[in-house]
Design a protein around this motif. Structure first.
Motif, PDB file in Angstrom:
ATOM      1  N   PRO A   1     -15.155  25.321   4.879  1.00  0.00           N
ATOM      2  CA  PRO A   1     -15.874  24.288   5.288  1.00  0.00           C
ATOM      3  C   PRO A   1     -15.379  22.968   4.839  1.00  0.00           C
ATOM      4  N   LEU A   2     -14.282  22.981   4.114  1.00  0.00           N
ATOM      5  CA  LEU A   2     -13.854  21.603   3.631  1.00  0.00           C
ATOM      6  C   LEU A   2     -12.336  21.545   4.372  1.00  0.00           C
ATOM      7  N   ILE A   3     -11.997  22.346   5.404  1.00  0.00           N
ATOM      8  CA  ILE A   3     -10.537  21.996   5.717  1.00  0.00           C
ATOM      9  C   ILE A   3     -10.360  20.881   6.116  1.00  0.00           C
ATOM     10  N   LEU A   4     -11.295  20.179   7.053  1.00  0.00           N
ATOM     11  CA  LEU A   4     -10.842  18.983   7.435  1.00  0.00           C
ATOM     12  C   LEU A   4     -10.630  17.854   6.632  1.00  0.00           C
ATOM     13  N   GLU A   5     -11.646  17.945   5.453  1.00  0.00           N
ATOM     14  CA  GLU A   5     -11.488  16.934   4.484  1.00  0.00           C
ATOM     15  C   GLU A   5     -10.212  17.066   3.473  1.00  0.00           C
ATOM     16  N   LEU A   6      -9.777  18.498   3.713  1.00  0.00           N
ATOM     17  CA  LEU A   6      -8.544  18.656   2.448  1.00  0.00           C
ATOM     18  C   LEU A   6      -7.316  18.429   3.233  1.00  0.00           C
TER      19      LEU A   6
ATOM     20  N   MET B   1      -1.097  22.150   4.925  1.00  0.00           N
ATOM     21  CA  MET B   1      -0.431  21.350   6.155  1.00  0.00           C
ATOM     22  C   MET B   1      -0.459  21.975   7.250  1.00  0.00           C
ATOM     23  N   CYS B   2      -0.815  23.370   7.355  1.00  0.00           N
ATOM     24  CA  CYS B   2      -0.973  24.136   8.446  1.00  0.00           C
ATOM     25  C   CYS B   2       0.384  24.331   9.143  1.00  0.00           C
ATOM     26  N   ILE B   3       1.695  24.237   8.356  1.00  0.00           N
ATOM     27  CA  ILE B   3       2.916  24.483   8.973  1.00  0.00           C
ATOM     28  C   ILE B   3       3.507  25.540   7.974  1.00  0.00           C
ATOM     29  N   ASP B   4       4.021  26.819   8.653  1.00  0.00           N
ATOM     30  CA  ASP B   4       4.545  27.883   7.937  1.00  0.00           C
ATOM     31  C   ASP B   4       5.890  27.773   7.406  1.00  0.00           C
ATOM     32  N   ASP B   5       6.536  28.735   6.904  1.00  0.00           N
ATOM     33  CA  ASP B   5       7.598  28.293   6.334  1.00  0.00           C
ATOM     34  C   ASP B   5       8.777  28.347   7.218  1.00  0.00           C
ATOM     35  N   GLU B   6       8.530  28.752   8.487  1.00  0.00           N
ATOM     36  CA  GLU B   6       9.490  28.652   9.594  1.00  0.00           C
ATOM     37  C   GLU B   6       9.497  27.309  10.247  1.00  0.00           C
ATOM     38  N   GLY B   7       8.463  26.446   9.847  1.00  0.00           N
ATOM     39  CA  GLY B   7       8.296  25.070  10.274  1.00  0.00           C
ATOM     40  C   GLY B   7       7.331  25.155  11.717  1.00  0.00           C
ATOM     41  N   LYS B   8       6.618  26.098  11.818  1.00  0.00           N
ATOM     42  CA  LYS B   8       5.578  26.353  12.966  1.00  0.00           C
ATOM     43  C   LYS B   8       4.274  26.313  12.617  1.00  0.00           C
ATOM     44  N   THR B   9       3.407  25.390  13.335  1.00  0.00           N
ATOM     45  CA  THR B   9       2.065  25.102  13.064  1.00  0.00           C
ATOM     46  C   THR B   9       1.486  26.300  13.059  1.00  0.00           C
ATOM     47  N   PHE B  10       0.255  26.600  12.324  1.00  0.00           N
ATOM     48  CA  PHE B  10      -0.614  27.721  12.714  1.00  0.00           C
ATOM     49  C   PHE B  10      -2.202  27.208  12.351  1.00  0.00           C
ATOM     50  N   GLU B  11      -3.070  27.841  12.737  1.00  0.00           N
ATOM     51  CA  GLU B  11      -4.231  27.654  12.603  1.00  0.00           C
ATOM     52  C   GLU B  11      -5.037  28.049  11.372  1.00  0.00           C
ATOM     53  N   PRO B  12      -5.517  27.412  10.537  1.00  0.00           N
ATOM     54  CA  PRO B  12      -6.172  27.736   9.372  1.00  0.00           C
ATOM     55  C   PRO B  12      -7.232  28.576   9.240  1.00  0.00           C
ATOM     56  N   SER B  13      -7.574  29.432   8.470  1.00  0.00           N
ATOM     57  CA  SER B  13      -8.794  30.068   8.653  1.00  0.00           C
ATOM     58  C   SER B  13      -9.961  29.228   8.485  1.00  0.00           C
TER      59      SER B  13
ATOM     60  N   LYS C   1      -6.745  16.201   5.423  1.00  0.00           N
ATOM     61  CA  LYS C   1      -6.367  14.605   5.503  1.00  0.00           C
ATOM     62  C   LYS C   1      -5.761  14.239   4.394  1.00  0.00           C
ATOM     63  N   HIS C   2      -5.776  14.816   3.136  1.00  0.00           N
ATOM     64  CA  HIS C   2      -5.082  14.531   2.017  1.00  0.00           C
ATOM     65  C   HIS C   2      -3.586  14.919   2.256  1.00  0.00           C
ATOM     66  N   LEU C   3      -3.165  15.749   3.196  1.00  0.00           N
ATOM     67  CA  LEU C   3      -1.733  16.147   3.338  1.00  0.00           C
ATOM     68  C   LEU C   3      -1.257  15.612   4.565  1.00  0.00           C
ATOM     69  N   GLU C   4      -1.865  14.878   5.150  1.00  0.00           N
ATOM     70  CA  GLU C   4      -1.309  14.078   6.438  1.00  0.00           C
ATOM     71  C   GLU C   4      -0.287  13.187   6.104  1.00  0.00           C
ATOM     72  N   GLY C   5       0.670  13.252   7.106  1.00  0.00           N
ATOM     73  CA  GLY C   5       1.941  12.305   6.784  1.00  0.00           C
ATOM     74  C   GLY C   5       2.899  13.002   6.164  1.00  0.00           C
ATOM     75  N   ILE C   6       2.726  14.188   5.371  1.00  0.00           N
ATOM     76  CA  ILE C   6       3.793  14.703   4.583  1.00  0.00           C
ATOM     77  C   ILE C   6       4.210  15.771   5.497  1.00  0.00           C
ATOM     78  N   VAL C   7       5.854  15.381   5.499  1.00  0.00           N
ATOM     79  CA  VAL C   7       6.353  16.463   6.521  1.00  0.00           C
ATOM     80  C   VAL C   7       7.440  17.105   5.853  1.00  0.00           C
ATOM     81  N   LEU C   8       8.040  18.385   6.159  1.00  0.00           N
ATOM     82  CA  LEU C   8       8.970  19.134   5.680  1.00  0.00           C
ATOM     83  C   LEU C   8      10.299  18.389   5.522  1.00  0.00           C
ATOM     84  N   GLY C   9      11.111  18.494   4.625  1.00  0.00           N
ATOM     85  CA  GLY C   9      12.372  17.743   4.204  1.00  0.00           C
ATOM     86  C   GLY C   9      12.323  16.337   3.864  1.00  0.00           C
TER      87      GLY C   9
END
Ligand SMILES: NC(=O)c1ccc[n+]([C@@H]2O[C@H](COP(=O)([O-])OP(=O)(O)OC[C@H]3O[C@@H](n4cnc5c(N)ncnc54)[C@H](O)[C@@H]3O)[C@@H](O)[C@H]2O)c1
Ligand SMILES: O=P(O)(O)OC[C@@H](O)[C@@H](O)[C@H](O)[C@H](O)CO
Length: 539
Positions: free
Chosen positions: A468-473, A453-465, A475-483
């Motif tokens: 090769p599959l990051i964009l594809e993967l 989701m690229c959001i840390d436990d404080e709710g801040k976004t982070f840049e994933p490492s 996508k499946h988490l898009e739209g899921i938000v905390l809470g």
């Protein structure tokens, strides 16, 4: 002030004052012998090669056991050669730290050439062809990351560069494996000369992986008449061409700013760390730990250097496989990836800080001692329980090894099948073990989904490492938000959890998907939910 260059090597007092050990051999003599009659070529000019493999070669040269050095060839990231090899005359400064902070500093001069392996660098390509034609060439080693061997994408289609190589034949290869196959063909054409191709990457059955990629390309070329059928037979004849398996272990983190500053204080100039446009973090120096293990299947049709004299275990395939299962699948790398994922989520910047965190330490103990050890086969040459203990109590907590969760999180999608999938599969296939008893590996998989989701436990976004599959993967988490509550999480996550390329097994079929989804649900409850979930299950 002095520089890591051949011209300054003669200023012995400067190096001595800085406590840096210089090469104890005649560099010019070894260089000309290597040019003339090369023995050893290495693909993947990155950090582990410089910090470990080249140091083994230097040990042998200094003991009089080897009279030639190693030729480095880069298949992928040519900036490494331009910015880190050429400006420093192929020298490398290796800084080794133990947990007490004792530093050993040593100049490695066993790397004789740094070549760019691509036809667009005509002179280097021609030199590589001459090396592969040479009857003295005994071994070609590789540290090119797991993805370097891939021919296929997730859907099972050939990667575009591979597809092009299959159509065009060995004359103008573009993909990493296409280039290696083309050079193997050069060796074949020069008189079916013997050779060992040795993968030193962290993949299960790494030799088999390398072999199957090269042979697959050769077969496709033979099918369309681009090479002789006999080339495939040559590659298949293990008395002529071997693909020994190996297990390699030494933590070689990205270069650290602290070590750079230390070296500059010693008077060394131009110690800058770079990150190339292909994301390789590299410097004129390499920082690493003292612990090291290298186990190689002893099958070298054209002979080999006496690697055992430099501490390498030369053994049979079964012992390599058991050592590899122990390290990569159960006792070190899965623990590392668990720390990488939760470290990124919990805001950690170093591994040694993470193992001070009681929940994280407990998590890796559970994965290692409880879930991993049940499927480990004792390789006999290294004791698995003692090995885990050394990893958790001495190696990971070493504050002088500035390893980061972000480095280890690189290419996680490629590591999942090996680091966790094999253990899940072993549980699922065992008549004595219940796959549903696994609790901590599913927790890490849920953590990885949360990471995507690229959001840390404080709710801040982070840049994933990089992965090769990051964009594809993602996508499946898009739209899921905390809470927020979601009814359809299992279905949304199915494309990831059911993917056997990612987990070796379909997590739905083996009965673990529900547990992963439950953990994940808990981890998206809101800010701090990752910590809460972790605490709940490891305590
Ligand atoms: N660093 C460690 O602690 C360590 C320890 C044991 C094993 N290894 C193995 O060595 C590999 C490399 O580690 P490193 O520390 O040298 O990393 P690095 O980032 O310093 O270097 C990576 C090397 O792989 C090459 N590479 C990357 N993608 C490639 C591709 N698609 N085709 C061909 N080459 C490619 C890069 O150009 C570079 O030469 C790891 O992936 C792992 O399998 C590393
Ligand atoms: O090198 P990678 O990217 O396959 O994995 C990252 C780390 O887990 C790995 O480099 C370990 O440090 C190494 O496997 C220790 O021997």
């Amino acid at each position: 002030m002095f520089e890591l260059k051949r011209k300054d090597i003669s200023k012995q007092d400067l190096w001595q004052n800085a406590n840096i050990v210089l090469p104890q051999f005649d560099i010019e003599k070894v260089k000309s012998a290597t040019y003339q009659d090369p023995i050893w070529l290495h693909f993947g000019a990155g950090n582990i090669f410089r910090g470990y493999i080249a140091a083994i070669a230097q040990d042998l040269i200094e003991r009089g056991e080897l009279d030639r050095g190693v030729i480095a060839a880069e298949l992928f990231d040519y900036e490494i050669i331009d910015k880190i090899y050429k400006p420093y005359d192929n020298l490398c400064l290796v800084v080794t730290s133990d947990a007490k902070g004792n530093l050993e500093k040593r100049v490695i001069a066993s790397i004789i050439e740094g070549l760019k392996c691509d036809k667009s660098f005509e002179a280097d390509w021609q030199r590589l062809c001459r090396i592969f034609e040479s009857s003295t060439l005994e071994l070609v080693t590789f540290t090119i990351t797991e993805k370097g061997y891939n021919l296929f994408d997730l859907k099972g289609d050939y990667l575009p560069a591979v597809k092009e190589d299959l159509e065009n034949g060995p004359q103008s290869p573009k993909s990493s494996m296409g280039k290696v196959a083309a050079l193997a063909y050069v060796r074949y054409k020069s008189g079916r000369k013997p050779i060992a191709y040795v993968s030193l990457d962290n993949c299960s059955k790494n030799g088999e992986k390398l072999q199957s990629s090269i042979v697959q390309i050769a077969k496709e070329w033979a099918k369309t008449g681009l090479v002789e059928e006999d080339f495939v037979e040559y590659l298949d004849d293990s008395s002529v061409v071997s693909f020994p398996w190996s297990m390699i272990d030494k933590i070689v983190p990205r270069p650290s700013e602290k070590i750079k500053e230390l070296l500059e204080k010693d008077g060394l100039e131009n110690m800058d760390i770079i990150c190339t446009s292909k994301n390789t973090y590299i410097a004129p120096f390499v920082n690493t730990e003292k612990a090291q293990y290298l186990v190689i299947e002893n099958n070298f049709p054209n002979g080999r250097p006496p690697l055992e004299r430099a501490g390498v275990f030369m053994t049979d395939r079964k012992t390599v496989e058991d050592s590899e299962r122990m390290k990569v699948q159960t006792c070190l790398n899965p623990l590392h990836t668990a720390l990488a994922i939760f470290g990124c989520l919990l805001g950690y910047k170093t591994i040694y800080e993470e193992v001070k965190d009681e929940h994280l330490k407990r998590l890796i103990e559970k994965i290692g001692y409880d879930e991993g050890l049940r499927v480990v086969v004792d390789p006999k040459i290294i004791n698995p329980r003692e090995y885990i203990k050394e990893v958790i109590e001495e190696r990971f907590p070493n504050p002088y090894i500035p390893d980061t969760p972000q480095r280890i999180a690189t290419d996680t999608s490629q590591k999942m099948p090996i680091r966790f999938g094999e253990t899940i599969k072993a549980y699922a296939e065992s008549p004595d073990l219940d796959v549903k008893s696994l609790r901590y590996i599913p927790l890490v998989i849920a953590g990885w989904l949360r990471y995507l989701m690229c959001i840390d436990d404080e709710g801040k976004t982070f840049e994933p490492s990089p992965d090769p599959l990051i964009l594809e993967l993602k996508k499946h988490l898009e739209g899921i938000v905390l809470g927020k509550e979601y009814e359809d999480l299992e279905e949304r996550l199915r494309p990831i959890l059911a993917n056997e390329v990612i987990f070796r097994v379909d997590l739905f079929k083996v009965g673990l998907s529900q547990k992963v989804v439950e953990y994940f649900k808990e981890m998206i409850q809101g800010i701090g939910a990752v910590r809460k979930t972790l605490q709940k299950y490891v305590s």
